[in-house]
Design an enzyme around this catalytic site. Structure first.
Site, PDB file in Angstrom:
ATOM      1  N   ASP A   1       0.849  -1.186   0.000  1.00 55.20           N
ATOM      2  CA  ASP A   1       0.000   0.000   0.000  1.00 55.20           C
ATOM      3  C   ASP A   1       0.890   1.243   0.000  1.00 55.20           C
ATOM      4  O   ASP A   1       1.866   1.325   0.758  1.00 55.20           O
ATOM      5  CB  ASP A   1      -0.924   0.013   1.220  1.00 55.20           C
ATOM      6  CG  ASP A   1      -2.146  -0.876   1.027  1.00 55.20           C
ATOM      7  OD1 ASP A   1      -2.235  -1.571  -0.006  1.00 55.20           O
ATOM      8  OD2 ASP A   1      -3.021  -0.880   1.919  1.00 55.20           O
TER       9      ASP A   1
ATOM     10  N   HIS B   1      -6.180   2.905  -4.718  1.00 57.70           N
ATOM     11  CA  HIS B   1      -6.362   3.000  -3.266  1.00 57.70           C
ATOM     12  C   HIS B   1      -7.177   4.250  -2.913  1.00 57.70           C
ATOM     13  O   HIS B   1      -7.148   4.701  -1.775  1.00 57.70           O
ATOM     14  CB  HIS B   1      -4.998   3.021  -2.575  1.00 57.70           C
ATOM     15  CG  HIS B   1      -5.011   2.594  -1.140  1.00 57.70           C
ATOM     16  ND1 HIS B   1      -5.879   1.646  -0.626  1.00 57.70           N
ATOM     17  CD2 HIS B   1      -4.256   3.002  -0.066  1.00 57.70           C
ATOM     18  CE1 HIS B   1      -5.658   1.490   0.663  1.00 57.70           C
ATOM     19  NE2 HIS B   1      -4.688   2.302   1.036  1.00 57.70           N
TER      20      HIS B   1
ATOM     21  N   HIS C   1      -8.555   8.398   0.338  1.00 56.59           N
ATOM     22  CA  HIS C   1      -8.532   7.386   1.384  1.00 56.59           C
ATOM     23  C   HIS C   1      -9.710   7.461   2.361  1.00 56.59           C
ATOM     24  O   HIS C   1      -9.540   7.377   3.577  1.00 56.59           O
ATOM     25  CB  HIS C   1      -7.224   7.469   2.171  1.00 56.59           C
ATOM     26  CG  HIS C   1      -6.810   6.170   2.801  1.00 56.59           C
ATOM     27  ND1 HIS C   1      -7.258   5.783   4.042  1.00 56.59           N
ATOM     28  CD2 HIS C   1      -6.002   5.173   2.381  1.00 56.59           C
ATOM     29  CE1 HIS C   1      -6.727   4.621   4.365  1.00 56.59           C
ATOM     30  NE2 HIS C   1      -5.970   4.215   3.369  1.00 56.59           N
TER      31      HIS C   1
ATOM     32  N   HIS D   1       3.316  -2.333   3.982  1.00 53.59           N
ATOM     33  CA  HIS D   1       3.282  -0.899   3.716  1.00 53.59           C
ATOM     34  C   HIS D   1       4.679  -0.449   3.296  1.00 53.59           C
ATOM     35  O   HIS D   1       5.663  -0.714   3.996  1.00 53.59           O
ATOM     36  CB  HIS D   1       2.815  -0.120   4.949  1.00 53.59           C
ATOM     37  CG  HIS D   1       1.354  -0.247   5.203  1.00 53.59           C
ATOM     38  ND1 HIS D   1       0.824  -1.271   5.963  1.00 53.59           N
ATOM     39  CD2 HIS D   1       0.296   0.496   4.787  1.00 53.59           C
ATOM     40  CE1 HIS D   1      -0.502  -1.149   5.999  1.00 53.59           C
ATOM     41  NE2 HIS D   1      -0.844  -0.083   5.302  1.00 53.59           N
TER      42      HIS D   1
END
Length: 315
Positions: free
Chosen positions: A134, A185, A189, A281
């Site tokens: 991510d 993504h 967010h 991440h």
């Protein structure tokens, strides 16, 4: 007069102290799970069944502007929907085990995910691994991650926000050039169940338009922010051409790990299982420094790395 002056000063000090305490609570680093750095469902919860909260990720903290906030102390306006499907918000958590078997998932959740083309794991009888990252903002480690993946001949998936594409266009182009999948993504967010259908479309289409203009490529995969979803969001995002991609193995890696790279390595290797869809991440120094060793030792245990295209197409 002096008496009242001191009372005013004392009152101001009390207000400042209370504000500091409140700010500390709002920005507290999330507590680590009792299972080391592996993220799993909190005790007593079943994965995907309720509104369990997942600890905030760094990209979530930075892009919080996309979340509906209270106005004048009032709750946000009702979410505007068109599907008629349930919008009960579910969090994502995994009930893991320590015998290298796939985590448990209630059949009701599995069937709902399958109905809308969502994935969280591969086949239980194949020693395959799907590696995903991510990307909410750049912390200086993505170039090294890409170097390692290239040297080890691994194709991964990177889920990027609108901020990431704007601020790191050259890294996004490099991901595509080196054969990696770039997924959506969202622009800001937000928790998708908390925003309306039109807002979801805007969140996704803004990112895909930027990505297409930059690379000439299309997006097919979505990682819902914070792993939060509802039947409505699964259905709507599938209509928009996306497969929701969750995970079967994730780490508490958006904060430095007490055990450093060794803890990152052990957390993956101790919980490795067939069909593992791993979420890391890219802001993590610990993950980055452990990555090459992870890849080599995962392969040494007989696993192979595959792409999300392989997963969805059943290769």
């Amino acid at each position: 007069m002096k008496k009242y002056t001191w009372l005013i000063i004392l009152g101001l000090l009390v207000i400042v102290a209370a504000s500091a305490v409140y700010a500390g609570k709002m920005h507290r680093v999330p507590e680590r799970t009792t299972a080391g750095s592996v993220y799993q469902a909190p005790a007593g919860h079943s994965p995907g069944l309720d509104t369990q909260k997942q600890a905030s990720t760094p990209d979530a903290n930075m892009q919080s502007a996309g979340r509906p906030l209270k106005k004048n102390g009032q709750p946000p306006a009702a979410v505007k929907t068109t599907t008629g499907l349930s919008n009960v918000k579910h969090g994502w958590g995994i009930k893991r085990n320590d015998n290298h078997q796939q985590p448990e998932m209630p059949s009701g959740i599995s069937s709902t995910l399958a109905r809308y083309g969502a994935w969280w794991i591969g086949k239980p009888d194949e020693k395959t691994v799907y590696l995903t990252f991510d990307e909410g903002y750049e912390n200086g480690y993505t170039p090294k991650i890409l170097d390692i993946l290239k040297a080890d001949n691994v194709r991964a998936a990177f889920f990027v926000t609108g901020h990431y594409i704007k601020s790191q266009p050259e890294l996004v182009k490099r991901m595509v050039a080196e054969g990696h999948t770039v997924g959506n993504h969202t622009m800001n967010h937000p928790s998708l169940p908390e925003i309306g259908d039109g807002q979801i479309k805007t969140e996704l289409q803004s990112v895909e338009t930027m990505f297409n203009k930059l690379t000439g490529q299309q997006m097919h995969y979505l990682r819902p922010p914070k792993g939060e979803y509802s039947e409505r969001t699964l259905a709507l995002t599938r209509e928009l051409g996306y497969h929701n991609i969750f995970w079967s193995l994730a780490l508490v890696d958006w904060v430095p790990m007490p055990g450093g790279p060794e803890e990152a390595y052990r957390s993956v290797m101790d919980n490795l299982h067939p069909g593992a869809l791993i979420l890391l991440h890219a802001v993590s120094k610990d993950d980055t420094e452990a990555l090459d060793r992870m890849i080599k030792d995962i392969r040494a245990q007989g696993y192979s790395f595959k792409t999300l295209d392989d997963l969805v197409k059943g290769k």
